[in-house]
Design a protein around this motif. Structure first.
Motif: not given
Length: 215
Positions: A204-207, A123-125, A61, A202
């Motif tokens: 294609r993201r996870r925050v 920040v994850y993709e 990440v 967001l």
């Protein structure tokens, strides 16, 4: 000034996941847009980057920080620092909305008032993950950890006090908040690889906002 999160708009579902560990389902509510607006200048000043582990591996990440203290990792180890190592500038001040959310979540989970002095932003993709680890670089283990999920869903892995303990798999959705401390303060935890998807705010993201009391 009154915090955006002093009184949640609706009472969230408070689900016990382990001793002294609670999932506040949908706790963020309608304040997600305000949180993301406050996040933008933080990401501009200190763009997320893939940090190195002490062993020299690149993390999956991307990370950055805000608040008086920021968590960093490199070949010199894991630690909290007051300045971004890439720019030598202080981390941007923690948005009031972040601190207010952390305090409100801590109180909702039964831990009382919580004054976070560090916010690690992960920040994850799709395809990125976080391996099992403990949050043990803080000096104050009496304070809880508050973890806020925004964007793509994820599966949170919540284990025991040893790495060998089989972790629970907890689905996390946009707006969920996990709070743990006390008997579970040093529980191993992580995030399974994030699945492909698209979130309206967001993409294609996870925050993930992880708020802590470092000192």
């Amino acid at each position: 000034m009154t915090s955006l999160f002093e009184e949640p708009p609706q009472a969230p579902a408070c689900i016990g996941v382990a001793a002294d560990a609670w999932l506040l389902r949908g706790f963020v509510g309608a304040q997600d847009a305000a949180l993301l607006a406050a996040l933008e200048p933080v990401l501009r000043q200190a763009p997320p980057r893939q940090m190195l582990t002490p062993g020299g591996r690149r993390m999956s990440v991307r990370n950055t920080n805000c608040g008086p203290w920021g968590w960093v990792s490199d070949r010199h180890g894991y630690r909290y620092v007051a300045h971004d190592p890439q720019t030598d500038r202080p981390w941007l001040a923690m948005p009031e909305s972040f601190a207010g959310l952390a305090d409100a979540a801590s109180r909702a989970a039964g831990f009382g008032d919580f004054a976070a002095d560090a916010c690690l932003i992960n920040v994850y993709e799709p395809g990125t993950r976080m391996s099992l680890h403990q949050d043990r670089d803080e000096r104050d283990f009496n304070a809880p950890i508050v973890s806020v999920s925004l964007g793509l869903p994820a599966t949170f892995l919540f284990g025991g006090l040893t790495r060998a303990a089989k972790p629970q798999r907890i689905p996390l959705l946009h707006g969920d908040v996990l709070v743990w401390g006390g008997a579970s303060r040093l529980a191993f935890h992580g995030v399974a690889p994030v699945a492909e998807g698209h979130h309206p705010l967001l993409g294609r993201r996870r925050v993930n906002l992880t708020l802590r009391k470092a000192f």
